[in-house]
Every structure is written in structure tokens, then in C-alpha cells.
Motif scaffolding. Sequence first.
Motif, PDB file in Angstrom:
ATOM      1  N   CYS A   7      78.210  -5.947  55.294  1.00 39.45           N
ATOM      2  CA  CYS A   7      77.563  -5.253  54.180  1.00 39.45           C
ATOM      3  C   CYS A   7      76.123  -5.725  54.004  1.00 39.45           C
ATOM      4  O   CYS A   7      75.229  -4.931  53.725  1.00 39.45           O
ATOM      5  CB  CYS A   7      78.351  -5.472  52.892  1.00 39.45           C
ATOM      6  SG  CYS A   7      78.749  -7.205  52.599  1.00 39.45           S
ATOM      7  N   CYS A  42      69.274  -2.526  45.196  1.00 35.58           N
ATOM      8  CA  CYS A  42      70.258  -1.687  45.868  1.00 35.58           C
ATOM      9  C   CYS A  42      69.682  -0.293  45.807  1.00 35.58           C
ATOM     10  O   CYS A  42      69.237   0.149  44.743  1.00 35.58           O
ATOM     11  CB  CYS A  42      71.597  -1.729  45.143  1.00 35.58           C
ATOM     12  SG  CYS A  42      72.735  -0.418  45.671  1.00 35.58           S
ATOM     13  N   THR A  43      69.630   0.376  46.938  1.00 31.72           N
ATOM     14  CA  THR A  43      69.056   1.727  46.928  1.00 31.72           C
ATOM     15  C   THR A  43      70.146   2.793  47.010  1.00 31.72           C
ATOM     16  O   THR A  43      69.851   3.964  47.195  1.00 31.72           O
ATOM     17  CB  THR A  43      68.066   1.929  48.097  1.00 31.72           C
ATOM     18  OG1 THR A  43      68.800   1.918  49.326  1.00 31.72           O
ATOM     19  CG2 THR A  43      67.008   0.843  48.127  1.00 31.72           C
ATOM     20  N   GLY A  44      71.396   2.359  46.912  1.00 30.62           N
ATOM     21  CA  GLY A  44      72.488   3.325  46.899  1.00 30.62           C
ATOM     22  C   GLY A  44      72.700   4.033  48.229  1.00 30.62           C
ATOM     23  O   GLY A  44      73.257   5.129  48.276  1.00 30.62           O
ATOM     24  N   CYS A  45      72.302   3.370  49.316  1.00 31.10           N
ATOM     25  CA  CYS A  45      72.412   4.020  50.634  1.00 31.10           C
ATOM     26  C   CYS A  45      73.860   4.120  51.096  1.00 31.10           C
ATOM     27  O   CYS A  45      74.179   4.900  51.987  1.00 31.10           O
ATOM     28  CB  CYS A  45      71.591   3.265  51.665  1.00 31.10           C
ATOM     29  SG  CYS A  45      72.289   1.664  52.111  1.00 31.10           S
ATOM     30  N   GLY A  46      74.728   3.301  50.510  1.00 34.44           N
ATOM     31  CA  GLY A  46      76.152   3.383  50.855  1.00 34.44           C
ATOM     32  C   GLY A  46      76.529   2.710  52.162  1.00 34.44           C
ATOM     33  O   GLY A  46      77.683   2.778  52.586  1.00 34.44           O
ATOM     34  N   ARG A  47      75.579   2.056  52.815  1.00 35.14           N
ATOM     35  CA  ARG A  47      75.900   1.435  54.110  1.00 35.14           C
ATOM     36  C   ARG A  47      76.969   0.362  53.958  1.00 35.14           C
ATOM     37  O   ARG A  47      77.869   0.240  54.780  1.00 35.14           O
ATOM     38  CB  ARG A  47      74.648   0.822  54.734  1.00 35.14           C
ATOM     39  CG  ARG A  47      73.729   1.845  55.366  1.00 35.14           C
ATOM     40  CD  ARG A  47      72.580   1.147  56.070  1.00 35.14           C
ATOM     41  NE  ARG A  47      71.749   2.084  56.786  1.00 35.14           N
ATOM     42  CZ  ARG A  47      70.733   2.737  56.240  1.00 35.14           C
ATOM     43  NH1 ARG A  47      70.423   2.549  54.978  1.00 35.14           N
ATOM     44  NH2 ARG A  47      70.026   3.585  56.959  1.00 35.14           N
ATOM     45  N   CYS A  48      76.866  -0.422  52.882  1.00 34.86           N
ATOM     46  CA  CYS A  48      77.829  -1.509  52.724  1.00 34.86           C
ATOM     47  C   CYS A  48      79.242  -0.958  52.566  1.00 34.86           C
ATOM     48  O   CYS A  48      80.217  -1.606  52.918  1.00 34.86           O
ATOM     49  CB  CYS A  48      77.452  -2.395  51.542  1.00 34.86           C
ATOM     50  SG  CYS A  48      77.309  -1.517  49.982  1.00 34.86           S
TER      51      CYS A  48
HETATM   52  S1  SF4 Z   1      73.898  -1.396  51.636  1.00 34.31           S
HETATM   53 FE1  SF4 Z   1      75.024  -1.289  49.703  1.00 34.31          FE
HETATM   54  S2  SF4 Z   1      74.036  -2.819  48.391  1.00 34.31           S
HETATM   55 FE2  SF4 Z   1      72.661  -2.407  50.084  1.00 34.31          FE
HETATM   56  S3  SF4 Z   1      71.287  -0.807  49.312  1.00 34.31           S
HETATM   57 FE3  SF4 Z   1      72.933   0.206  50.442  1.00 34.31          FE
HETATM   58  S4  SF4 Z   1      74.438   0.687  48.834  1.00 34.31           S
HETATM   59 FE4  SF4 Z   1      73.074  -0.856  47.974  1.00 34.31          FE
END
Ligand code: SF4
Lengths: 319, 358
Positions: free
Chosen positions: B246, B319-325
Amino acid sequence: MAELNELREAVAKVLPDVKHVIGWQRGYHAVRSSPLFIRNQEDLDKLIWDRTCYQNLASYLTSTRGERVGIIVKGCDSRSVNQLLQEQLINREDVVVIGVPCTGVISLDKIRAKFPINRVKDMQVEGDELTIATRDGEEHKLNRWDVAPDKCLACKYPNPLIFDTHVGEPIETWEPKQGLYARDEEFDQKSLDERFEFWRREMSRCIRCYACRNACPMCVCRDHCIAESRQPHYQSQEADVREKFFFQLIHAMHLAGRCTECGECERACPMDIPVLLFKTRMGKVVKDLFDYEAGVDQTAVPPLLTFQAEESNIEEKEW
Amino acid sequence: MSQARFLPYDAVTDWLRKIAETMRVTAPVREGNSVVFRDFDPEEPLVLGHQSAASPKSVVFPQLEYLFRYKTDRTADENGVRQITLEPIYPDEDVFVFGANPCGARGLTTLDPVFINDEYVDPYYKARRERSIIASIVCTLPGDACFCHWVGGNPNDPVGSDLVLTPIEGGYLVRAHSEKGEKLAAGLDKADAREEQAAQQVEDAVLATLDPPPDLTDCPDVMENVFDDMELWEQVSDKCIYCGACTYYCPTCYCFNITDEASGIAGERIRSWDSCMFPTYTREASGHNPRPTKAHRFRNRILHKFSYYPKLYNRVFSCTGCGRCIRMCPTTVDIRDAVLRVKEAATKDESAKEVSDG
Ligand code: SF4
Ligand code: SF4
Ligand code: SF4
Ligand code: SF4
């Protein structure tokens, strides 16, 4: 497949005697599952049992050591529990094993190879056919054998090999669609250069996140892994292919004769790197040399944890 | 705003080829089932409009960075002191990142105040940041794990991008958001009003697909109320296997380790990514670890992103809300659930406190 209701009843029975029972719940869309730590009725309502229950939950057992927990296992997962017991990495009285016969799960990686599975509306299952509807209004019809992980194609143990409670009727073992080592054998056809090039390319994508290591039920030194140890300084922190490859080889060697071929390492890899290939290679060697399969017989001693002056299948001397 | 430009789809390769003559160009391609940034190769098809596996963070904050080389003299002087020679290694190339997602680009701006602030400037980071140009593409396909609009972003967020490209019929509408971007786009044809309008429509249409976000603005104020509630932290982190994926894929995580990688009398000092999810993260030389369990470390990750960081830096979430984690997590730990659960527990605590105070 056993009925979800029966499974829920079995969990409810175990629940009062354990800290939690580990099962699966729906993830953030219909094709994703996520482990579920069941502590009460509210949690229990979330339990699912279907082809998305791909994760081998035995990976959690070593970190809950010392507490009595329940765990739901498929046939393949039960091998990991056995192997952990064989190596005394868990205590038998600490785990309540709820076994469910399994007719196979699906692989997100294999589905992803067909379409980006990122905007899912729902999934319908009818026999061998899966229909995944996306939010964009598309419908993808898939035969589940086309998107089954390799371990299911080669499955020999759909019924749990160890359990305290068995849910549903044992199922008939199906004819494996391919040998577990099919990919390995195919890989073997390549020249040494091609194989090296293959790994150079694959490993260049690795970002050393160690999801492969931490997902592995048999990889138990996590907190003291050689990959991070500074003293002794086995491995540098550099992020080049050499270090990543080195780590994978160490993992594979440490898992020789212990790896239950559950595929968690490969499933967990966010970069879709086929790291199970390293382990099936070792598994094949161990099978050929010692006629041993990890986690199948609870009373057996894994070959690399024992010593025999003369191994019957290893010709040490020339006479 | 400056004049918008138009980049036809079939001119993208030539445009990048020209730019690649003067700087390194990196763009997303498919490898296995993953979309990854690689040095631009005109022969390799680009995968645009999809989120890359890893964020483009590594352009300014590489996973591995050589800080300097060192060498110790073989012989000591008359006082027994050995001479050490240091040779710093500074970043020395310009990089054009083509085809980031807005959430990835925005992530870079959350790294800035950490590495460049009034008290300290990290010369390595600063050099890379100044020498990189980011072009992002408006995201028309927010995925199931995306939540940029919960945390201040949106699918056409220009924050962190020098250029923003909106896909319309026949090509991209290109808007510059910095001087660097302006200069790079200057050679492209000017867009006409019809094209600008088409882009606006695309952007509005994506915004309209987003569900209303929950209100997270009070997170920095309340979340630490439950700092000591270890039962809560154990429960929100129970399925985590603390692999660190994450944090490695996250565009805003910036923790690093510094190690000397020596061979004999010479070596390099390197900076490499670390992760708060690793057991060694805060292990002290004595062996003591103030964050001994994954629950402690998970708490650090959540509170850092939604409380400590915004308190330090202008109430912006890291946190940019990219959802990668969420997507990359082998066990599908969902940070959205964690934040909402913690916030709920924390506000419950707050109202309980008010009642007892009253
Ligand atoms: S990877 Fe998770 S914690 Fe990091 S910016 Fe994206 S959503 Fe937020
Ligand atoms: S190495 Fe991979 S396949 Fe083997 S036990 Fe570990 S996770 Fe399972
Ligand atoms: S999970 Fe994949 S990317 Fe992560 S360390 Fe293992 S091989 Fe590398
Ligand atoms: S990726 Fe998931 S399992 Fe791995 S450390 Fe992060 S939250 Fe835990």
C-alpha cells in the motif's frame, strides 16, 4: 459446493470458544473478496462462500499464535495448515479448523488479462459460466476454467486434509486439467538465455514491496527477514534486478519442501510477476528426489528438516 | 488561463519523439497485466487513460537514490585518522512524465512541503522536482476503488500537473498550468472554441458520475481521540499482512531509509523507500520498538495521512484517493472503511466526552 448457511452454522458453533474465526467477505466489488475476522453475529452475517474465496487464510495463523482461533479452509489451504503443524509453527490445540470441499476459485489476474476489472457492477455464476457486468454496461461471459488459477487446474486435494468440523459432503476429485508443473515444463523448453531474459524483464517490474513474502503462509521470519537485516548485511537495499532476483531465489530455497503450492505469493504480487514458477520448480525437485509433497501428511517430516546418510533417490557416489 | 492547445491522437508519438530529443520521456506501457511507466519508445504502444500500477512518484522520489559515493584511505595519518573522500551524486536530467493520472500528479504536491520547507531543503528532491514536467490526462474512468473527490481532488484536478490533457474526439485538449507546461505545449496548434467546449463536456460528465462524498473535514481534529483505542486499531488492521505494498504504490507516502552499501573501503550511501507497515520501521538500536504490532503501524499510516499531515501542512490530506492501496493490497484492506470507522469511533468518543463534561 457446501451451502453458505451450513458454513455459517458451523462458524457460529465454534465462535464461543475462539478469539475469532477467519473467513471471507465481499470486497469492494462483486469479484473481490477480502478476509473476514468473525467475532460476533454481525460479522458472521458478512461471511461469503463462493468462487471469489481465493485467499489462503492460513497465512494468518502464525501471527495469531498463542491465541485460539478458528479458520475456514479449502482443500488446498488445508495443506498449509498441515505443513505449519508439521513444522510446529502452530499448535494443534490453538486452531479450530472448519473444512469446506472446494470446486475451484477464480484468479483476478487471469480475469484482468481479459479486461480491466475495475468498474464492476455485479457477477452472476451459473455452473461453469461467470457473467461479469461492468458499470459501463458491458457484459463479460467467462468460463471459469479459463480464469481459474493454475493450482485449481492441477488440483488433487479439493477436500480438506485436516479439519475439526467438516461442512458439506466431500466432493469427487476431478481429473486435473493440467499438471501443476505444466508451466514449469513449458518454461524449461526455453534456452538459458531466454529464461534469464524473461526473469530480467519480470523482475525489473518488482518494487520490493514483499507482498509475495508476507502473503506466504510458510514464510515465517517476516519480522526478521534477511531482506532487511543490516547485521549481517545479506542483501543491499538497492532496487536493481540483481537484488530482487536474489530475494526470490532465497525465498524459493527456504520454501523447498515446505511450499504447499498454494500460489498466494503470486496472487499477492501487485505487479503480476509469476513468482510461483520459482517455487513449483523447487517443488518438482523435491517431489522427484524425496517423493515428498508438502502438507499432505500431517505426521511426515519434511525432507529438508531431516537427515539421512544415504538418500535413496540421490546418487552421491559413482559406484 | 492561457490558450488551450490541441494534440491529435495520431500526433502523440511524434510529439513525444521530439521532446525525447531534449529530455528523458517516461510514459505508461503494458507489461504483463500491469501498466507501468517506462522510458518512451516510439515502437511500444502507450496505455493512456488507465491508472498506472505504481504512481509517478518515483520520478521525484525514486525507490533507490545514490546520495554520494565514499572512499576511505587505506592508510591512516600520524594521528591514526583515515581520510574519507565523498563524492555527491546529484540528479542531472530533465524528465517529462506523460500520461499520469490527476491523482498521481497531485501526490507530488503533497511531497513538496516535506522535502522543501523553511527549515530544510532536500537538494536531491528539489533538483528532481524542478527538472520534471508532468502531463496528466483527465480521468474518464474512475474505478471502484477510487475516491479522489473525498479528499479534495477530482478526475480533472490540475494540482501537480504542468499540463492537463482532456480526451475529446480526435485528440486531446491540452491546457497548461505552469510556465514549464506552457513552454512545452507552445508548438501545438491552438484549440478552437468547439474543442474547448467538448473538453468541458467530458469533464462535467465524469464529475456527474461521482457519488456524493462523506465529509472528512473534521478528521484531523477528531481522529486522535482514539489514538489509544488499541482494540479498534487491531480490528481495522486485522486482515493486513503488513507487506507494505500500500505504501510503495501510494503517490503520497515518502518514508525512507538511509543505508551505507559498502564493499571493502568504498561504497555508496543510498536512500531507499521504507514503509511504516514494516516491523523494522521504528525499531530502535536498543531493540525497543514503539510500534511493535501491525495495529500500531496501521494506526500510524491512517493517522499520518488523515490527521498529523493535514495538521502540519494546510489541512491537506496526504492521500489523493487514487485507490492504489486498496487495489494493490493482497488482502483488499480498504482505507476508506478504515478512515470512516476510525472517524465514527472518534466522534462517538467526542460526543461521549461532551455528555460527561456537561
Ligand atoms: S495509495 Fe491509498 S493512501 Fe495513498 S493516495 Fe492512493 S488512496 Fe490515498
Ligand atoms: S511460496 Fe507461494 S505457493 Fe509456496 S506456500 Fe508460499 S505463498 Fe504458497
Ligand atoms: S509482491 Fe511482486 S512486486 Fe512485491 S516484492 Fe514480491 S515480486 Fe516484487
Ligand atoms: S498492502 Fe494491504 S496487507 Fe500490505 S501492508 Fe498495506 S494494508 Fe497491509
